[in-house]
Design a protein around this motif. Structure first.
Motif, PDB file in Angstrom:
ATOM      1  N   PRO A  47      -7.186  -5.092  33.139  1.00 63.48           N
ATOM      2  CA  PRO A  47      -6.743  -3.828  33.732  1.00 63.48           C
ATOM      3  C   PRO A  47      -7.373  -2.595  33.082  1.00 63.48           C
ATOM      4  O   PRO A  47      -7.533  -1.570  33.750  1.00 63.48           O
ATOM      5  N   ALA A  48      -7.706  -2.672  31.793  1.00 61.33           N
ATOM      6  CA  ALA A  48      -8.236  -1.502  31.083  1.00 61.33           C
ATOM      7  C   ALA A  48      -9.671  -1.759  30.626  1.00 61.33           C
ATOM      8  O   ALA A  48     -10.087  -2.913  30.494  1.00 61.33           O
ATOM      9  N   PRO A  49     -10.434  -0.664  30.377  1.00 63.74           N
ATOM     10  CA  PRO A  49     -11.813  -0.833  29.895  1.00 63.74           C
ATOM     11  C   PRO A  49     -11.853  -1.662  28.606  1.00 63.74           C
ATOM     12  O   PRO A  49     -10.942  -1.596  27.793  1.00 63.74           O
ATOM     13  N   TYR A  50     -12.911  -2.455  28.445  1.00 58.03           N
ATOM     14  CA  TYR A  50     -13.044  -3.286  27.238  1.00 58.03           C
ATOM     15  C   TYR A  50     -14.504  -3.523  26.930  1.00 58.03           C
ATOM     16  O   TYR A  50     -15.370  -3.331  27.791  1.00 58.03           O
ATOM     17  N   GLU A  51     -14.770  -3.920  25.670  1.00 58.33           N
ATOM     18  CA  GLU A  51     -16.108  -4.415  25.307  1.00 58.33           C
ATOM     19  C   GLU A  51     -16.086  -5.935  25.302  1.00 58.33           C
ATOM     20  O   GLU A  51     -16.901  -6.598  25.922  1.00 58.33           O
ATOM     21  N   THR A  52     -15.127  -6.497  24.535  1.00 61.31           N
ATOM     22  CA  THR A  52     -14.806  -7.918  24.631  1.00 61.31           C
ATOM     23  C   THR A  52     -13.298  -7.999  24.790  1.00 61.31           C
ATOM     24  O   THR A  52     -12.577  -7.053  24.446  1.00 61.31           O
ATOM     25  N   ARG A  53     -12.804  -9.118  25.298  1.00 61.42           N
ATOM     26  CA  ARG A  53     -11.384  -9.215  25.584  1.00 61.42           C
ATOM     27  C   ARG A  53     -10.961 -10.674  25.589  1.00 61.42           C
ATOM     28  O   ARG A  53     -11.742 -11.554  25.938  1.00 61.42           O
ATOM     29  N   TRP A  54      -9.712 -10.941  25.170  1.00 58.68           N
ATOM     30  CA  TRP A  54      -9.166 -12.303  25.289  1.00 58.68           C
ATOM     31  C   TRP A  54      -7.822 -12.228  25.984  1.00 58.68           C
ATOM     32  O   TRP A  54      -7.136 -11.213  25.937  1.00 58.68           O
ATOM     33  N   PHE A  55      -7.442 -13.313  26.620  1.00 55.39           N
ATOM     34  CA  PHE A  55      -6.103 -13.430  27.203  1.00 55.39           C
ATOM     35  C   PHE A  55      -5.773 -14.901  27.368  1.00 55.39           C
ATOM     36  O   PHE A  55      -6.651 -15.762  27.360  1.00 55.39           O
ATOM     37  N   VAL A  56      -4.478 -15.197  27.512  1.00 54.77           N
ATOM     38  CA  VAL A  56      -4.028 -16.581  27.681  1.00 54.77           C
ATOM     39  C   VAL A  56      -4.414 -17.054  29.085  1.00 54.77           C
ATOM     40  O   VAL A  56      -4.198 -16.340  30.072  1.00 54.77           O
ATOM     41  N   ASN A  57      -4.998 -18.241  29.164  1.00 56.59           N
ATOM     42  CA  ASN A  57      -5.449 -18.806  30.435  1.00 56.59           C
ATOM     43  C   ASN A  57      -4.254 -19.075  31.363  1.00 56.59           C
ATOM     44  O   ASN A  57      -3.295 -19.718  30.974  1.00 56.59           O
ATOM     45  N   ARG A  58      -4.318 -18.527  32.595  1.00 59.13           N
ATOM     46  CA  ARG A  58      -3.253 -18.759  33.572  1.00 59.13           C
ATOM     47  C   ARG A  58      -3.217 -20.195  34.058  1.00 59.13           C
ATOM     48  O   ARG A  58      -2.248 -20.626  34.684  1.00 59.13           O
ATOM     49  N   TRP A  59      -4.307 -20.907  33.865  1.00 57.49           N
ATOM     50  CA  TRP A  59      -4.424 -22.277  34.362  1.00 57.49           C
ATOM     51  C   TRP A  59      -4.739 -23.182  33.178  1.00 57.49           C
ATOM     52  O   TRP A  59      -5.810 -23.777  33.115  1.00 57.49           O
ATOM     53  N   PRO A  60      -3.790 -23.271  32.229  1.00 55.94           N
ATOM     54  CA  PRO A  60      -4.118 -23.953  30.971  1.00 55.94           C
ATOM     55  C   PRO A  60      -4.251 -25.466  31.136  1.00 55.94           C
ATOM     56  O   PRO A  60      -3.570 -26.079  31.950  1.00 55.94           O
ATOM     57  N   ALA A  61      -5.158 -26.025  30.330  1.00 59.04           N
ATOM     58  CA  ALA A  61      -5.321 -27.478  30.307  1.00 59.04           C
ATOM     59  C   ALA A  61      -4.296 -28.122  29.374  1.00 59.04           C
ATOM     60  O   ALA A  61      -4.100 -29.333  29.394  1.00 59.04           O
ATOM     61  N   MET A  62      -3.648 -27.308  28.537  1.00 58.74           N
ATOM     62  CA  MET A  62      -2.602 -27.803  27.631  1.00 58.74           C
ATOM     63  C   MET A  62      -1.457 -26.785  27.633  1.00 58.74           C
ATOM     64  O   MET A  62      -1.684 -25.596  27.788  1.00 58.74           O
ATOM     65  N   ASP A  63      -0.235 -27.262  27.428  1.00 53.81           N
ATOM     66  CA  ASP A  63       0.920 -26.369  27.388  1.00 53.81           C
ATOM     67  C   ASP A  63       0.997 -25.611  26.060  1.00 53.81           C
ATOM     68  O   ASP A  63       0.370 -25.991  25.078  1.00 53.81           O
TER      69      ASP A  63
END
Ligand SMILES: [Zn+2]
Length: 287
Positions: A47-63
């Motif tokens: 949603p906001a400007p970034y250079e690099t960014r991380w977030f939790v995967n909405r479609w995770p392969a593990m819980d």
């Protein structure tokens, strides 16, 4: 049934994560315009400007918040190689921070940073990005590579593609894939956070160099898989040697070599590309 359920084959010991929910994850065509890309600034995940960014995967392969996505750049059309030394350095900084943050959790023993690049090997969104999985155990292959008598850089000069003061890039002696390069520090380092400023910059520099050579090897950017082998967050891995593996299934432009029945069936591989020849070709691709 939980969204992700690890099962272990009773005879072979192979771990398989059953992740039925991932069948419904989005598949965006490569040419989807940047305006609907969830990773572009203003998109669902940025949603906001970034250079690099991380977030939790909405479609995770593990819980359990064990799967994250790493955005390399706000530029939809960039590639990891095109970020240059400074841009790659920022990605390495984020890899480092997320590795240590996830590894500090009581329920995390091992962190794998990786990238799938190219639709043909399963990247569902073309915006430059990588992923991180945080495991509650050390997977078998990682444990072999990073445990006692584990991986160390080759002493065979015939396999070395390029090097700088602190890093080398070499083709493995017995690669499973037609294209394979492993990058590592010359001196033993267990994880990215142990690299000093000079070594960090040398790593960014050699990554830029190797990725650029790989993109020119077959005359067009190749699909590749890249992952970082780092010391686990559990005892018994004091001798681990940090390394980054990059492999591609392409034996020629748009000609993937499929891992086939005899290889899956018997667990032994047939590689049509002679590693020493790959070294020569990659060496010739210097700028
Ligand atoms: Zn994008």
């Amino acid at each position: 049934m939980p969204e992700s359920q690890p099962r272990i084959d009773p005879v072979l010991g192979t771990t398989v994560h059953i992740v039925g929910g991932r069948q419904s994850r989005p598949n965006l065509p490569d040419n989807r315009s940047a305006t609907v890309c969830p990773f572009c600034v203003g998109g669902l995940e940025a949603p906001a400007p970034y250079e690099t960014r991380w977030f939790v995967n909405r479609w995770p392969a593990m819980d359990g918040d064990r799967c994250e996505v790493i955005l390399y750049s706000p530029d939809h059309d960039a590639s990891f190689a095109s970020l240059g030394v400074d841009g790659i350095g920022r990605v390495i900084d984020l890899w480092t921070e997320r590795t240590e943050t996830l590894g500090a959790r009581d329920d995390v023993d091992f962190v794998l940073v990786f990238e799938n690049r190219g639709a043909s090997i399963g990247a569902t969104i073309s915006h430059p990005h990588g992923q991180i999985y945080a495991y509650d155990h050390v997977p078998q292959r990682s444990a072999r590579l990073l445990g006692p008598n584990g991986w160390a850089p080759t002493a065979d000069e015939r396999l070395v593609v390029v090097g700088n003061d602190t890093m080398t890039a070499a083709v493995p002696l017995a690669p499973v894939y037609p294209v394979a390069v492993t990058i590592a520090p010359r001196l033993r380092v267990g994880r990215l956070n142990e690299l000093g400023g000079t070594a960090r910059r040398d790593l960014a520099s050699i990554l830029a160099d190797v990725l650029d050579r790989l993109d020119r090897l077959h005359g067009e950017p190749i699909p590749y898989m890249l992952w970082v082998n780092q010391r686990p967050f559990t005892a018994g891995f004091e001798d681990a040697w940090l390394n980054i593996e990059i492999v591609s299934p392409w034996r020629a432009a748009n000609l993937p070599r499929y891992i086939a029945a005899a290889e899956i069936g018997a667990g032994e591989y047939f590689n049509p590309v002679v590693p020493e020849d790959l070294v020569v070709r990659l060496r010739e691709l210097r700028d």
